[in-house]
Design a protein around this motif. Structure first.
Motif, PDB file in Angstrom:
ATOM      1  N   SER A  76       0.841  -1.202   0.000  1.00  0.00           N
ATOM      2  CA  SER A  76       0.000   0.000   0.000  1.00  0.00           C
ATOM      3  C   SER A  76       0.871   1.245   0.000  1.00  0.00           C
ATOM      4  N   THR A  77       0.496   2.226  -0.810  1.00  0.00           N
ATOM      5  CA  THR A  77       1.216   3.501  -0.816  1.00  0.00           C
ATOM      6  C   THR A  77       0.485   4.553   0.017  1.00  0.00           C
ATOM      7  N   ILE A  78      -0.529   4.143   0.777  1.00  0.00           N
ATOM      8  CA  ILE A  78      -1.198   5.060   1.690  1.00  0.00           C
ATOM      9  C   ILE A  78      -0.286   5.254   2.898  1.00  0.00           C
ATOM     10  N   MET A  79       0.251   6.447   3.041  1.00  0.00           N
ATOM     11  CA  MET A  79       1.223   6.734   4.084  1.00  0.00           C
ATOM     12  C   MET A  79       1.158   8.224   4.418  1.00  0.00           C
ATOM     13  N   PRO A  80       1.865   8.665   5.461  1.00  0.00           N
ATOM     14  CA  PRO A  80       1.842  10.098   5.791  1.00  0.00           C
ATOM     15  C   PRO A  80       2.225  10.968   4.598  1.00  0.00           C
ATOM     16  N   ASP A  81       1.577  12.118   4.475  1.00  0.00           N
ATOM     17  CA  ASP A  81       1.743  12.970   3.306  1.00  0.00           C
ATOM     18  C   ASP A  81       3.194  13.350   3.032  1.00  0.00           C
ATOM     19  N   GLU A  82       3.986  13.531   4.099  1.00  0.00           N
ATOM     20  CA  GLU A  82       5.362  13.979   3.890  1.00  0.00           C
ATOM     21  C   GLU A  82       6.217  12.960   3.144  1.00  0.00           C
ATOM     22  N   TYR A  83       5.761  11.715   3.073  1.00  0.00           N
ATOM     23  CA  TYR A  83       6.531  10.691   2.363  1.00  0.00           C
ATOM     24  C   TYR A  83       6.044  10.479   0.932  1.00  0.00           C
ATOM     25  N   LEU A  84       4.976  11.173   0.565  1.00  0.00           N
ATOM     26  CA  LEU A  84       4.431  10.994  -0.778  1.00  0.00           C
ATOM     27  C   LEU A  84       5.190  11.881  -1.768  1.00  0.00           C
ATOM     28  N   VAL A 105      -1.036  -0.951  -4.358  1.00  0.00           N
ATOM     29  CA  VAL A 105      -2.237  -0.132  -4.278  1.00  0.00           C
ATOM     30  C   VAL A 105      -1.787   1.322  -4.270  1.00  0.00           C
ATOM     31  N   GLY A 106      -2.158   2.067  -5.285  1.00  0.00           N
ATOM     32  CA  GLY A 106      -1.738   3.467  -5.370  1.00  0.00           C
ATOM     33  C   GLY A 106      -1.353   3.827  -6.805  1.00  0.00           C
ATOM     34  N   TRP A 107      -0.717   4.939  -6.959  1.00  0.00           N
ATOM     35  CA  TRP A 107      -0.010   5.809  -6.053  1.00  0.00           C
ATOM     36  C   TRP A 107      -0.948   6.791  -5.365  1.00  0.00           C
ATOM     37  N   ASP A 108      -0.693   7.009  -4.072  1.00  0.00           N
ATOM     38  CA  ASP A 108      -1.502   7.925  -3.294  1.00  0.00           C
ATOM     39  C   ASP A 108      -0.914   9.334  -3.381  1.00  0.00           C
ATOM     40  N   PRO A 116      -6.878  23.612  -1.118  1.00  0.00           N
ATOM     41  CA  PRO A 116      -7.068  24.537  -2.241  1.00  0.00           C
ATOM     42  C   PRO A 116      -7.256  23.752  -3.534  1.00  0.00           C
ATOM     43  N   LYS A 117      -8.142  24.217  -4.378  1.00  0.00           N
ATOM     44  CA  LYS A 117      -8.472  23.479  -5.604  1.00  0.00           C
ATOM     45  C   LYS A 117      -7.242  23.198  -6.458  1.00  0.00           C
ATOM     46  N   VAL A 118      -6.352  24.164  -6.586  1.00  0.00           N
ATOM     47  CA  VAL A 118      -5.171  23.954  -7.428  1.00  0.00           C
ATOM     48  C   VAL A 118      -4.297  22.833  -6.854  1.00  0.00           C
ATOM     49  N   THR A 119      -4.237  22.740  -5.527  1.00  0.00           N
ATOM     50  CA  THR A 119      -3.448  21.676  -4.897  1.00  0.00           C
ATOM     51  C   THR A 119      -4.066  20.308  -5.156  1.00  0.00           C
ATOM     52  N   SER A 120      -5.366  20.207  -4.980  1.00  0.00           N
ATOM     53  CA  SER A 120      -6.054  18.935  -5.192  1.00  0.00           C
ATOM     54  C   SER A 120      -5.911  18.454  -6.634  1.00  0.00           C
ATOM     55  N   LEU A 121      -6.134  19.370  -7.588  1.00  0.00           N
ATOM     56  CA  LEU A 121      -6.052  18.980  -8.996  1.00  0.00           C
ATOM     57  C   LEU A 121      -4.635  18.577  -9.385  1.00  0.00           C
ATOM     58  N   THR A 122      -3.651  19.342  -8.906  1.00  0.00           N
ATOM     59  CA  THR A 122      -2.252  19.011  -9.207  1.00  0.00           C
ATOM     60  C   THR A 122      -1.891  17.636  -8.657  1.00  0.00           C
ATOM     61  N   ASN A 123      -2.292  17.368  -7.414  1.00  0.00           N
ATOM     62  CA  ASN A 123      -1.977  16.083  -6.801  1.00  0.00           C
ATOM     63  C   ASN A 123      -2.744  14.936  -7.446  1.00  0.00           C
ATOM     64  N   LEU A 124      -3.968  15.203  -7.883  1.00  0.00           N
ATOM     65  CA  LEU A 124      -4.760  14.164  -8.544  1.00  0.00           C
ATOM     66  C   LEU A 124      -4.132  13.774  -9.880  1.00  0.00           C
ATOM     67  N   ILE A 129      -0.573   9.959 -13.003  1.00  0.00           N
ATOM     68  CA  ILE A 129       0.638   9.745 -13.804  1.00  0.00           C
ATOM     69  C   ILE A 129       1.533   8.696 -13.152  1.00  0.00           C
ATOM     70  N   TYR A 130       1.726   8.802 -11.830  1.00  0.00           N
ATOM     71  CA  TYR A 130       2.555   7.827 -11.123  1.00  0.00           C
ATOM     72  C   TYR A 130       1.927   6.434 -11.169  1.00  0.00           C
ATOM     73  N   THR A 131       0.612   6.369 -11.060  1.00  0.00           N
ATOM     74  CA  THR A 131      -0.079   5.078 -11.146  1.00  0.00           C
ATOM     75  C   THR A 131       0.172   4.428 -12.500  1.00  0.00           C
ATOM     76  N   ALA A 132       0.102   5.242 -13.557  1.00  0.00           N
ATOM     77  CA  ALA A 132       0.378   4.720 -14.899  1.00  0.00           C
ATOM     78  C   ALA A 132       1.822   4.224 -15.011  1.00  0.00           C
ATOM     79  N   LYS A 133       2.744   4.887 -14.315  1.00  0.00           N
ATOM     80  CA  LYS A 133       4.146   4.457 -14.346  1.00  0.00           C
ATOM     81  C   LYS A 133       4.320   3.081 -13.714  1.00  0.00           C
ATOM     82  N   TYR A 134       3.552   2.785 -12.662  1.00  0.00           N
ATOM     83  CA  TYR A 134       3.595   1.440 -12.082  1.00  0.00           C
ATOM     84  C   TYR A 134       3.256   0.397 -13.137  1.00  0.00           C
TER      85      TYR A 134
END
Length: 248
Positions: A76-84, A105-108, A116-124, A129-134
């Motif tokens: 699982s890649t669900i972990m504290p935000d600072e490690y993402l 399972v991920g990438w989270d 903030p909307k810009v943060t959510s969209l950027t992270n989404l 993209i990272y999930t596709a790389k897996y």
């Protein structure tokens, strides 16, 4: 970059068959249980930091030997935000391949209701993209369906469908444990995510449910392909106890 990936995508992630119930196991406290006696067919392994000594042990000895478990083991890649971070993402690729994990399972990424909307969209976008790389790395992958509002969840579901996934995961803890003024919005988002899963024909993996009381009754009763993962089952398993769905 994401548009380019979606427009040219032709890879299919291998299907990961899962049982109904899956315990989560923290990597820093590996346990050797009587897996066959408990009739456990799959587990999800979680870790909290990318520099853990246990990660080197997993690379060296292999996660199956460490746990003494022959079934399916997902990271699982669900972990504290600072490690993402990108560094941790690269760490997980090496860990999965060298440690003998059967999938991920991920990438989270941090995507929250009150971000903030810009943060959510950027992270989404980054998470997708990272999930596709897996998948490009040949790793069997179960993506996390996310979004800070209904529109983002629906958009993300379309992206994951375009990438050919047949199973997606929802981190239920982000929704069912929300309190205060955000609780109602969180519940609505949880319902939206579950609705998208069923509408688009995904097989759902619900992660973080702490007991059967957290199960969405409709999903549990009508979706035979749904799987449920939680840490408390591990704690009960150590005592050779199992949950009954009718338990209150």
């Amino acid at each position: 970059e994401l548009n380019s990936i979606l427009e040219s995508w032709s890879i299919t992630s291998p299907t990961i068959e899962l049982p109904r119930f899956i315990p989560e196991i923290p990597v820093d406290e590996p346990l050797k249980l009587r897996w066959k006696k408990l009739e456990i067919e799959a587990v999800i392994v979680t870790f909290r930091e990318s520099g853990s000594e246990m990660l080197e042990t997993i690379r060296r000895d292999g996660i199956h030997d460490i746990l003494g478990f022959e079934g399916t083991i997902l990271l699982s890649t669900i972990m504290p935000d600072e490690y993402l971070t990108e560094e941790t993402f690269n760490t997980t690729i090496g860990l999965i391949k060298e440690g003998g994990f059967d999938g991920v399972v991920g990438w989270d990424m941090p995507v929250y209701i009150d971000s903030p909307k810009v943060t959510s969209l950027t992270n989404l976008v980054s998470a997708t993209i990272y999930t596709a790389k897996y998948v490009k790395e040949g790793i069997p992958t179960i993506p996390l369906l996310k979004g800070s509002d209904a529109g983002e969840i629906k958009m993300h579901a379309r992206w994951l469908k375009c990438l050919g996934f047949d199973r997606v995961a929802i981190h239920a803890t982000e929704y069912v444990l929300e309190h205060g003024e955000l609780r109602e919005r969180a519940q609505d988002l949880y319902a939206t995510a579950l609705g998208e899963v069923l509408e688009k024909g995904f097989k759902p993996l619900i992660i973080g449910v702490m007991s059967p009381s957290s199960f969405p009754p409709l999903l549990y009763g009508e979706c035979s392909d749904a799987s449920f993962a939680g840490m408390s089952w591990l704690l009960r398993a150590e005592e050779y106890m199992v949950y009954d769905y009718d338990e209150t």
